[in-house]
Enzyme design. Structure first.
Site, PDB file in Angstrom:
ATOM      1  NE  ARG A  24      -2.814   4.436   1.544  1.00  0.00           N
ATOM      2  CZ  ARG A  24      -3.903   3.383   2.432  1.00  0.00           C
ATOM      3  NH1 ARG A  24      -3.115   2.527   3.781  1.00  0.00           N
ATOM      4  NH2 ARG A  24      -5.205   3.777   2.537  1.00  0.00           N
ATOM      5  CG  ASP A  25      -6.512  -0.424   1.573  1.00  0.00           C
ATOM      6  OD1 ASP A  25      -5.777  -0.494   2.915  1.00  0.00           O
ATOM      7  OD2 ASP A  25      -7.871   0.269   1.324  1.00  0.00           O
ATOM      8  CG  HIS A 217     -11.802   2.502   2.284  1.00  0.00           C
ATOM      9  ND1 HIS A 217     -10.757   2.551   1.542  1.00  0.00           N
ATOM     10  CD2 HIS A 217     -11.834   1.410   2.613  1.00  0.00           C
ATOM     11  CE1 HIS A 217      -9.736   2.061   1.622  1.00  0.00           C
ATOM     12  NE2 HIS A 217     -10.684   0.780   2.477  1.00  0.00           N
ATOM     13  CG  HIS A 219     -12.153  -3.569   3.743  1.00  0.00           C
ATOM     14  ND1 HIS A 219     -10.981  -3.859   4.716  1.00  0.00           N
ATOM     15  CD2 HIS A 219     -11.866  -2.302   2.863  1.00  0.00           C
ATOM     16  CE1 HIS A 219     -10.649  -3.235   4.532  1.00  0.00           C
ATOM     17  NE2 HIS A 219     -10.578  -2.216   3.155  1.00  0.00           N
ATOM     18  CB  CYS A 250      -4.772 -12.127  -0.833  1.00  0.00           C
ATOM     19  SG  CYS A 250      -3.914 -13.538  -1.417  1.00  0.00           S
ATOM     20  CG  ASN A 259      -9.081  -2.465   0.339  1.00  0.00           C
ATOM     21  OD1 ASN A 259      -9.939  -1.972   1.079  1.00  0.00           O
ATOM     22  ND2 ASN A 259      -7.200  -3.105   0.119  1.00  0.00           N
TER      23      ASN A 259
HETATM   24 MG    MG Z   1      -9.409  -0.760   2.335  1.00  0.00          MG
END
Ligand code: MG
Length: 316
Positions: A24-25, A217, A219, A250, A259
């Site tokens: 998803r993310d 979460h 990054h 990316c 992420n």
């Molecule tokens: Mg994320």
């Protein structure tokens, strides 16, 4: 060496749940739109690697996120394994209708800690955001659906720069008061550092939030995701988000979001002696396979170190 030396650190949880966000993310932030059958195979492979929570897709409007426009078709293709959660992102009441019709048992809502991002992402102010999510969470819970509440921009915001910890705490409490079963603290632009993580978690605890209610979460935009993860683990958090192969991060795409790569997280946890139940070699092979589908190498350090030359994996 294909495994880190295992040297357990004190004061860490014995076991951690990895909440996998790649399908998803990750894929919603990739330039390439992946065919539905490839997504279904990706999810099946992630589950076979041992990942027990795999965020599968989003019921956002297809024109807003064309990469995930096939949500219903994908869910129909995913064989839901016993004991595995397949949460889907639900942006609003219409999204919940679609999720319930698809037989979903776990959803996530995505709220903002800041007024500016709420307006930019949801076209609503903070008060309107809570008013929109309240009936969504209530109706999901009445239907027996587990609800995760994401809170984004918890460590910084591109428009407001500094985001006060007190403001983040208020947002997190709102999500829990609405009835969310889990609060996922998001460093959406990756600017947070370890002391900031601990300070925010401490502030949440003073308002009664417990470690078991929290997920993080992070990054890796500024290389801080693993350090921040260690800080959260030391604090007692046992659910950590990550994206297989670093999908959505990316470095060659304009949409780079950074992420944390699941492989990088698993390497850390293996070295710390924290059990996550994930087969690292199978996960690396899965991410190399997906990188081939996307036509570019994985940004994950561990995938690069263990996966070899992506060209040699073509067709695997
Ligand atoms: Mg994320």
């Amino acid at each position: 060496m294909r495994r880190p030396p295992r040297v357990p650190a004190p004061d860490l949880p014995a076991r951690v749940t990895i909440y996998e966000v790649g399908p998803r993310d990750g894929l919603q932030n990739e330039a390439t739109t992946v065919p539905t059958d490839v997504k279904a195979e990706f999810i099946a492979r992630l589950v076979a690697c041992g990942l027990a929570e795999v965020e599968t897709t989003s019921f956002v409007r297809p024109e807003r996120v064309p990469q995930l426009a096939d949500a219903e078709a994908l869910l129909a293709r995913v064989d839901r394994a016993p004991g595995v959660r397949y949460p889907v992102l639900v942006p609003n009441a219409r999204g919940l209708d679609r999720a319930l019709a698809a037989g979903v048992t776990d959803i996530a809502v995505f709220a903002s800690a800041t007024e500016t991002f709420a307006r930019r992402n949801l076209n609503r102010g903070l008060d309107e955001q809570w008013a929109m999510f309240a009936p969504v969470v209530a109706r999901a819970q009445a239907a027996g659906v587990r609800v995760r509440g994401y809170l984004s921009m918890c460590f910084g915001d591109p428009w407001e720069t500094e985001v006060p910890i007190t403001q983040v705490v208020e947002g997190g409490l709102r999500l829990l008061e609405l009835g969310c079963d889990e609060l996922a603290i998001g460093d959406t632009i990756g600017v947070g550092t370890a002391g900031h993580v601990t300070a925010l978690l401490d502030a949440l605890a003073t308002r009664g939030v417990m470690a078991g209610q929290l997920a993080v979460h992070f990054h890796d935009t500024y290389g801080q995701a693993l350090a921040n993860t260690v800080a959260a683990l030391r604090w007692g958090v046992t659910t950590v988000d990550a994206s297989a192969g670093g999908l959505g991060g990316c470095p060659y795409a304009d949409s780079a979001t950074g992420n944390l790569a699941t492989e990088d997280l698993v390497w850390l946890l293996d070295g710390l002696g924290v059990e996550a139940g994930v087969d690292l070699d199978a996960l690396v092979a899965t991410s190399v396979w997906m990188a081939d589908r996307l036509g570019r190498p994985s940004p994950s350090r561990v995938v690069r170190a263990l996966g070899g030359d992506p060209a040699t994996h073509a067709g695997t």
